[in-house]
Every structure is written in C-alpha cells, then in structure tokens.
Design a protein around this motif. Structure first.
Motif, PDB file in Angstrom:
ATOM      1  N   GLU A 325     -36.832  -9.698  31.257  1.00 29.09           N
ATOM      2  CA  GLU A 325     -35.621  -8.885  31.192  1.00 29.09           C
ATOM      3  C   GLU A 325     -34.524  -9.474  32.070  1.00 29.09           C
ATOM      4  O   GLU A 325     -33.339  -9.466  31.695  1.00 29.09           O
ATOM      5  N   ASP A 329     -31.085 -10.608  30.525  1.00 30.27           N
ATOM      6  CA  ASP A 329     -29.814 -10.060  31.031  1.00 30.27           C
ATOM      7  C   ASP A 329     -28.881 -11.179  31.480  1.00 30.27           C
ATOM      8  O   ASP A 329     -27.663 -11.133  31.224  1.00 30.27           O
ATOM      9  N   GLU A 332     -27.508 -12.898  28.395  1.00 25.85           N
ATOM     10  CA  GLU A 332     -26.556 -12.043  27.700  1.00 25.85           C
ATOM     11  C   GLU A 332     -25.214 -11.982  28.439  1.00 25.85           C
ATOM     12  O   GLU A 332     -24.149 -11.972  27.818  1.00 25.85           O
ATOM     13  N   ARG A 333     -25.288 -11.943  29.769  1.00 27.21           N
ATOM     14  CA  ARG A 333     -24.041 -11.953  30.530  1.00 27.21           C
ATOM     15  C   ARG A 333     -23.292 -13.277  30.328  1.00 27.21           C
ATOM     16  O   ARG A 333     -22.059 -13.299  30.192  1.00 27.21           O
TER      17      ARG A 333
END
Length: 534
Positions: A325, A329, A332-333
C-alpha cells in the motif's frame, strides 16, 4: 593485472558518475538541483537494495505459498489416514462381534451336544442294566431248562421201569391163568388158588391202576415240563433277540458317542482357535487404540502448528499489504503529479488483461481450522493490491519522467507566450530546452518510434509511443539517429540538437501527449525527481 582491471573499473565509474544539475522552472522561477557523485552513488545503491528487497520478499512469499500448500496436503493425508484407521477399527469391531457370536453359537451347540451325550450315556447305562437283567434271566431259564431236562429224564426212566413192571405183571397173570386152566381138575385147590389168584390179580390191578395213575401223572408232569421247556426256549430266543437289539443299540450309541467325542474335540480346537483369534483381535484393537491416540496427538500438534503457521502467514500478509500500500500510494502520488488520471491509465492496463477485480467470494475450503476465511480475505486483498501495484509499475516504466538532455536551460515554458518570430500571443504546447548544437538527445522513457523525419515547422522530428496513450515529440533536430518502428530504451540516444524548421536558434522542442492531447512536460519532470529510473 588486478591493478589494471581496477583502474579500468574506476575509470568506467568515474565516467558514469559525474556531477549533474537539474534545472527546474516554475512560474518563471528557475531552480537548479545539483546531484553530486556521492548522491548518485547513494541513489543507485538505494535502488539496488530496493530491488534486492523486492525480489527477496517476492521469493519469500512464493516459498511461503509452497510451504502452505505442502502443509495443506500433509494435513489432508493425515485426515485420510485417520479416517482409514477409523474404518479399519470399525471393521475389527465387526469381526470381533462376528467371532463372539460364533463363539456363543458354538458354545450353545457344544452344551446341547454335551447334554445329548449325557442322555446317551444314561440310556446306554439303562440298556446295559436291562441287558444284564436279560442275561441273568436267560441264565435262570437255562438252569431251569437243565433241571427240567434232568427231571424229565428221571421221570422217563421211572415210566420205563413201570412199563416193564406192568408187562412183567401181565406176563405173570397170564402164566398164572394158564396154570389155573391146567390145574382146573382139582376143584378145591383150584378154587383156593383161584381165590388167591383173584386176590393177587386185584392187588396187581390196583397196583396197575396206581401205576397207570402215576404214569398219567408223570406224563402230565412231563408234558407240563415240556411246555415249560418250550416256553423257556421261546423266552430265551426272545431274550436273545432283545439282546441283539440291545447290542445293536449299544453299537449305535457307541458310534454316536465316538462322533460326539470327535465333534467335542473339533469344538475344543475351534474354541481354542477362536480364543486365539479373539486374543489377537484384542491385542490388535489395543494397538489400534494406541495408534489412534498417537494419531490424535499428532493431529492436535498439527492443528496447533497449522494455527501458528496461519497466524504467522497472516502477519506476513499484513506486513506485505502495508508495504504494498505504501508503494502503491507513492506511485499514485507520482502519477498524479504528472496531471494524468491514475484510474484512466489503470483501465488501459486492465484492458490488456494485466489486473483482476470483482467482489470477494470465499472459496470452498474443507479445512477444520479457524481463521481460514480471515486469511483468505487478507490474501485476496493483498492479491488485489499486488495487481494494482504491478499495473502501476507498468505505467511507471512508460512515463517520460527524465530530461531529454544532459546540459540545458529552459528558454520557453508550456502554455501561453509571445511568438518568438512575430511577437503575437500563441499557445506553446511543449518545453524549449536551449542547448549547444549537436548535443545528444535521449529518449525520456522506453517505447517505439512512430515517426522519424521532416515535419513542417517542427523540422526534423521524432515521435515515440510509450504505450497507454502516452507519446513524446522531439523537434528542430540537427540529426535523427533512429528509424520509424524502432524500439528504444530509456535514456537511449535518438538525435542531435539543431535548429531545423521554424526556429530562432539551436534548441530542443519537447512535447508530452496523452491520447493526442498535449500535457505540460514540466509536471513529468517534477514527478521524475522523486523516482529513480533504471
């Protein structure tokens, strides 16, 4: 030799690790980011360590999966062996029940046979007693017959003596009559003689009468004795017949007793064999009970080990999910910094079959341990996150996040500007990198060259397709070093800086397009400073 090899390696590393500068411009503000040799080496080491950790974690996860599968197979085999043992114990119990039933039947038969044997012996005793009585009666009859025979012989001899005496008397009377006839002239003497003779005859007749009476009595007695002898002979014959019948019955009873004795021996041997089989079955039942207890203990230990293993697996899955995760994350950022929509890119990846989804439905698991559903849910969630992470990795490998030049300055940004040739307001769809003529130009991400040639005001231009709808353009080149259809790697040299086409001087016009629409390349360069490319 080693010194020369070391010198060559140091020379290669020195040539590769050189001080670099990243010039960033935002809102007409230029920021220079300097990367020292030590920083680059540290970054490369970090990337290497990250890759090693990723491979180790993936290998550990796969090994854990194989271990779990092996444990599941072992537990299933133990269950199968346990149920097989239970069925064998049930079969032994059935055999024991059959043996016990057979023992009861044989015992009942033996008791009935023994009871029959006792009655046969009692009957045989009665028959022998009757036979002894018959034999004594026969002895008595034989003795009576012998006495009657001697008495009949004695009476016969007496009768013969009487008959002889009667004949002698008759002969004497006849002689006397003849004498009387001869002496008849002498009347007185004759009368006297006749009187004496008459008297004598009367005496003789009375004696004859008595003799006849005695003879008749003797004849009656002899007849009676003969009838008694006949009766005794008939009784003897009847007794002999009865004795033969008794002897036949005795022989039959003796054969029956012999058969009963043989059958009793066979029953004894059968009882011994059944008792031995029963003891063997009991011992084997005890052994099976011990094996069952041992297997139950091993099953309890296996369940405990399985529970501990599943707890450890759950912990590992949780840690992997947390780390995944964090990676997801971060990626994705980074993607969001470029201005692209993550879900649109993922949809393109999913369209190629790279990921999976849908509601979670637990599989049919036949185990007896608790926590399986929770572990399966955690594994399913981890699988979903890993699929998303893999898809994002594919996207990251195709994003143009690096700078196309080694040494440059930004002469014109993205968006509205005055046209450098006519001074009118225009919309600039890329970035202009000012650099020296013939400076090498590098591809900003791996891809396939879709165009390499002259393109009107762009002059010599290269267009590269990086996949997922993302393309980059390199214009105003001095020289093109690739061909259309050629695959290029990240940071591969594709051309030289020039001023071809509508240009005021040597520079590189660089564009990033998504589904044909232009995007701000500066956002990709800003996102790229957070990511180390291979």
């Amino acid at each position: 030799m080693l010194q020369g090899l070391r010198s060559r390696v140091d020379a290669k590393l020195s040539a590769f690790f050189v001080p670099r500068e990243l010039i960033l411009r935002a809102h007409d503000r230029v920021t220079v980011l300097r990367l020292s040799v030590r920083t680059q080496q540290a970054g490369l080491c970090a990337v290497f360590l990250f890759l090693v950790w990723t491979l180790a974690a993936s290998g550990g996860f796969v090994l854990q999966e194989y271990t779990i599968a092996g444990k599941d197979d072992e537990i299933e085999q133990q269950k199968f062996d346990y149920f097989s043992l239970l069925s064998e114990v049930a079969e032994y119990h059935q055999q024991f029940a059959r043996i016990a039933g057979s023992l009861e039947d044989n015992q009942a038969y033996l008791l009935s046979a023994l009871r029959d044997g006792v009655q046969g012996e009692e009957a045989l005793a009665r028959i022998e007693e009757n036979l002894r009585k018959t034999e004594s009666e026969e002895t008595r009859v034989v003795a009576a017959r012998a006495g009657l025979g001697s008495k009949a012989e004695r009476f016969g001899s007496e009768l013969e003596a009487i008959l002889e005496r009667d004949q002698a008397l008759r002969a004497r009377v006849q002689s006397m009559r003849s004498i009387l006839v001869e002496d008849s002239p002498d009347g007185g003497q004759a009368a006297e003689a006749d009187r004496r003779l008459g008297q004598r005859l009367q005496d003789l007749e009375s004696e004859l009468t008595q003799s006849d009476t005695a003879r008749r009595q003797l004849e009656a007695t002899v007849a009676d004795l003969r009838s008694q002898v006949m009766t005794a002979q008939q009784e003897r014959e009847a007794a002999e017949t009865t004795g033969e019948q008794f002897r036949d019955e005795i022989r039959i009873l003796e054969s029956q007793l012999t058969l009963a004795a043989n059958r009793e021996d066979g029953l004894d041997r059968q009882i011994s064999a059944l008792e031995q089989s029963l003891e063997t079955a009991i011992h084997r039942g005890d052994g099976l009970a011990d094996d069952k207890s041992g297997l139950q203990g091993e099953l309890v230990d296996a369940r405990q080990r399985m529970s501990d293993l599943r707890a450890a697996q759950h912990s590992i899955v949780e840690r992997l999910r947390d780390r995944t995760e964090l990676g997801v994350d971060s990626i994705e950022r980074t993607v969001a910094m470029t201005g692209l929509k993550v879900e649109d890119l993922l949809a393109r990846v999913e369209g190629s079959g790279a990921s999976q989804g849908g509601p979670f439905i637990a599989g049919d698991y036949s185990g007896d341990f608790n926590g399986d559903a929770e572990l399966e849910i955690a594994l399913s969630l981890l699988d979903l996150r890993l699929n998303r992470w893999n898809a994002l990795q594919k996207i990251m490998r195709t994003l143009p996040l690096t700078v196309p030049l080694d040494s440059y300055s930004i002469s014109s940004g993205y968006g509205k500007r005055k046209d450098p040739l006519n001074g009118r307001m225009a919309y600039h769809r890329g970035l202009d990198f000012r650099a020296r003529t013939k400076a090498p130009i590098y591809s900003t991400a791996p891809g396939t060259v879709t165009y390499a040639g002259w393109s009107g005001p762009f002059g010599r231009m290269i267009e590269i397709d990086h996949g997922h709808g993302i393309r980059t353009r390199y214009a105003h080149l001095k020289k093109i070093l690739v061909k259309s259809g050629q695959s290029v790697a990240n940071r591969e040299k594709i051309g030289l800086v020039g001023s071809s086409g509508r240009s005021t001087g040597p520079h590189l016009h660089y564009e990033v397009r998504y589904n044909g629409a232009p995007l701000n390349p500066m956002k990709f360069l800003t996102a790229g400073k957070h990511v180390f490319k291979d």
